[in-house]
Design an enzyme around this catalytic site. Structure first.
Site, PDB file in Angstrom:
ATOM      1  N   SER A 117       0.844  -1.203   0.000  1.00  0.00           N
ATOM      2  CA  SER A 117       0.000   0.000   0.000  1.00  0.00           C
ATOM      3  C   SER A 117       0.879   1.252   0.000  1.00  0.00           C
ATOM      4  CB  SER A 117      -0.869   0.026   1.261  1.00  0.00           C
ATOM      5  OG  SER A 117      -1.506   1.282   1.395  1.00  0.00           O
ATOM      6  N   TYR A 153      -2.241  -0.674  10.401  1.00  0.00           N
ATOM      7  CA  TYR A 153      -2.315  -1.152   9.014  1.00  0.00           C
ATOM      8  C   TYR A 153      -1.057  -0.762   8.246  1.00  0.00           C
ATOM      9  CZ  TYR A 153      -4.066  -1.132   4.125  1.00  0.00           C
ATOM     10  OH  TYR A 153      -4.237  -1.312   2.776  1.00  0.00           O
TER      11      TYR A 153
HETATM   12  P1  NAD Z   1     -11.811  -5.550  -0.477  1.00  0.00           P
HETATM   13  O1  NAD Z   1     -12.549  -5.414   0.778  1.00  0.00           O
HETATM   14  O2  NAD Z   1     -12.569  -5.645  -1.732  1.00  0.00           O
HETATM   15  O3  NAD Z   1     -10.843  -6.811  -0.428  1.00  0.00           O
HETATM   16  C1  NAD Z   1     -10.229  -7.279   0.740  1.00  0.00           C
HETATM   17  C2  NAD Z   1     -10.599  -8.741   0.847  1.00  0.00           C
HETATM   18  O4  NAD Z   1      -9.820  -9.337   1.885  1.00  0.00           O
HETATM   19  C3  NAD Z   1     -12.046  -8.975   1.247  1.00  0.00           C
HETATM   20  O5  NAD Z   1     -12.889  -9.024   0.123  1.00  0.00           O
HETATM   21  C4  NAD Z   1     -11.963 -10.306   1.955  1.00  0.00           C
HETATM   22  O6  NAD Z   1     -12.369 -11.345   1.099  1.00  0.00           O
HETATM   23  C5  NAD Z   1     -10.497 -10.494   2.271  1.00  0.00           C
HETATM   24  N1  NAD Z   1     -10.334 -10.713   3.710  1.00  0.00           N
HETATM   25  C6  NAD Z   1     -10.230  -9.784   4.670  1.00  0.00           C
HETATM   26  N2  NAD Z   1     -10.161 -10.395   5.874  1.00  0.00           N
HETATM   27  C7  NAD Z   1     -10.214 -11.737   5.638  1.00  0.00           C
HETATM   28  C8  NAD Z   1     -10.180 -12.874   6.465  1.00  0.00           C
HETATM   29  N3  NAD Z   1     -10.043 -12.783   7.802  1.00  0.00           N
HETATM   30  N4  NAD Z   1     -10.302 -14.103   5.888  1.00  0.00           N
HETATM   31  C9  NAD Z   1     -10.427 -14.216   4.547  1.00  0.00           C
HETATM   32  N5  NAD Z   1     -10.442 -13.163   3.720  1.00  0.00           N
HETATM   33  C10 NAD Z   1     -10.332 -11.946   4.255  1.00  0.00           C
HETATM   34  O7  NAD Z   1     -10.786  -4.325  -0.527  1.00  0.00           O
HETATM   35  P2  NAD Z   1      -9.510  -4.013  -1.444  1.00  0.00           P
HETATM   36  O8  NAD Z   1      -9.275  -2.582  -1.242  1.00  0.00           O
HETATM   37  O9  NAD Z   1      -9.664  -4.554  -2.799  1.00  0.00           O
HETATM   38  O10 NAD Z   1      -8.357  -4.785  -0.684  1.00  0.00           O
HETATM   39  C11 NAD Z   1      -7.432  -5.645  -1.323  1.00  0.00           C
HETATM   40  C12 NAD Z   1      -6.023  -5.350  -0.863  1.00  0.00           C
HETATM   41  O11 NAD Z   1      -5.667  -4.042  -1.312  1.00  0.00           O
HETATM   42  C13 NAD Z   1      -5.829  -5.339   0.653  1.00  0.00           C
HETATM   43  O12 NAD Z   1      -4.615  -5.988   0.974  1.00  0.00           O
HETATM   44  C14 NAD Z   1      -5.710  -3.846   0.967  1.00  0.00           C
HETATM   45  O13 NAD Z   1      -4.951  -3.635   2.125  1.00  0.00           O
HETATM   46  C15 NAD Z   1      -5.005  -3.374  -0.268  1.00  0.00           C
HETATM   47  N6  NAD Z   1      -5.063  -1.932  -0.504  1.00  0.00           N
HETATM   48  C16 NAD Z   1      -6.247  -1.318  -0.743  1.00  0.00           C
HETATM   49  C17 NAD Z   1      -6.268   0.059  -0.966  1.00  0.00           C
HETATM   50  C18 NAD Z   1      -7.547   0.782  -1.226  1.00  0.00           C
HETATM   51  O14 NAD Z   1      -7.519   2.021  -1.233  1.00  0.00           O
HETATM   52  N7  NAD Z   1      -8.660   0.110  -1.471  1.00  0.00           N
HETATM   53  C19 NAD Z   1      -5.073   0.787  -0.950  1.00  0.00           C
HETATM   54  C20 NAD Z   1      -3.878   0.121  -0.707  1.00  0.00           C
HETATM   55  C21 NAD Z   1      -3.881  -1.242  -0.492  1.00  0.00           C
END
Ligand code: NAD
Ligand code: MG
Length: 289
Positions: free
Chosen positions: A181, A194
């Site tokens: 991230s 985080y």
């Molecule tokens: P999202 O909520 O769509 O995806 C995250 C997924 O993680 C969830 O759908 C869930 O299935 C899974 N998850 C969380 N806890 C879990 C658990 N205990 N057991 C099984 N599965 C679990 O959101 P996203 O933003 O697409 O996140 C994906 C990745 O991107 C993450 O690692 C997040 O930290 C990273 N990220 C997101 C952003 C943003 O702005 N959205 C920015 C930087 C990094």
């Protein structure tokens, strides 16, 4: 999605974790109508954790269109989102494997990997994308142990367990892509826990790439900036959601579809055969070095 700096980027909205795609306004773009494959992952078997929604869904769709069979893991309460991702994988003519389970539990995390490998008929690509944050707080003093536990277990413990288990299946030519991230480089005060897990994921990526290089396995990470996914309305205050992404040089949040090409690039031995131990920023212009 572009907007004037003082007009809201998104309508005010909140959900409870883990968040669902169907409750978001507007609906994120996962590349459903835009991503075109060109054979970069033909015949590969991939596991995408958190592949039900957001960045994981966009990655799963792109991988399938590049020729990979794809297993996705997710929380049981995300079944509707997972089913929708599976439909897109199948529409691309590829096999979809659905693996519900809470990966904060070690046995479940390991079983997810073994089931992915057995139902796909092997494992070549692991995308450690599942993650959790909680930003509804003001200071480090407000971080509840329950949240700390959820953040570290999901983002780091599960990452170690899933990677260890995947190494029982990944062979020469295998690839691991972790999800870091912008928070690893430019942390927000409300995301202290985080952000520290994402900095650890960068360290893990470089360190693991050194260990696995001699086995012919590449390890990289993608560092997204602010991306419009269910995680945001499920973990940020409404006022933050309204301004989400406006503080980037490009002045807007990214869509999950804009992340998928980075995951494809790093996963593919066509495009990234000599790329290992790096972190690729997709941040709307914020620095990742
Ligand atoms: P999202 O909520 O769509 O995806 C995250 C997924 O993680 C969830 O759908 C869930 O299935 C899974 N998850 C969380 N806890 C879990 C658990 N205990 N057991 C099984 N599965 C679990 O959101 P996203 O933003 O697409 O996140 C994906 C990745 O991107 C993450 O690692 C997040 O930290 C990273 N990220 C997101 C952003 C943003 O702005 N959205 C920015 C930087 C990094
Ligand atoms: Mg989800």
């Amino acid at each position: 999605m572009s907007s004037q700096p003082d007009s809201p980027a998104f309508p005010a909205q909140q959900q409870e974790p883990p968040g669902h795609t169907g409750d978001m306004t507007p609906r994120p773009d996962h590349g459903e109508t835009s991503y075109e494959g060109s054979g970069k992952l033909v015949g590969r078997h991939a596991l995408v954790t958190g592949g039900d929604s957001g960045i994981g869904r966009a990655t799963a769709i792109a991988f399938a269109r590049e020729g990979a069979d794809v297993a996705i893991s997710y929380l049981p309460e995300e079944e509707a989102d997972a089913q929708e991702t599976a439909q897109w994988i199948e529409k691309a003519g590829r096999k979809a494997v659905l693996l519900p389970g809470d990966i904060r539990d070690e046995a479940t995390a390991r079983e997810v990997v073994d089931r992915a490998a057995s139902e796909l008929g092997g494992l070549d690509v692991l995308v450690n994308n599942a993650g959790f944050q909680m930003a509804r707080r003001e200071s480090v003093e407000d971080i509840a142990t329950e949240d700390l536990d959820r953040v570290f277990k999901t983002n780091l413990y599960a990452l170690f367990w899933i990677t260890q288990q995947a190494l029982k299946h990944l062979g020469e030519g295998g690839a691991i892509v972790n999800c870091s991230s912008i928070q690893a480089y430019d942390p927000s005060g409300t995301l202290l826990d985080y952000a520290s897990t994402k900095a650890a994921i960068n360290n893990f990526t470089v360190n693991l790439a050194a260990e696995l290089g001699p086995r012919g396995i590449r390890v990289n990470a993608v560092a997204p900036g602010p991306i419009w996914t269910p995680l945001q309305p499920a973990t940020q205050y409404e006022e933050k959601v309204q301004k989400f992404g406006q503080d980037t040089p490009l002045g807007r949040a990214g869509q999950p579809a804009e992340l998928a090409p980075a995951f494809v690039f790093l996963a593919s031995n066509v495009t990234a055969s000599y790329v290992s131990g790096t972190v690729l920023g997709v941040t709307g212009g914020r620095a990742v070095f």
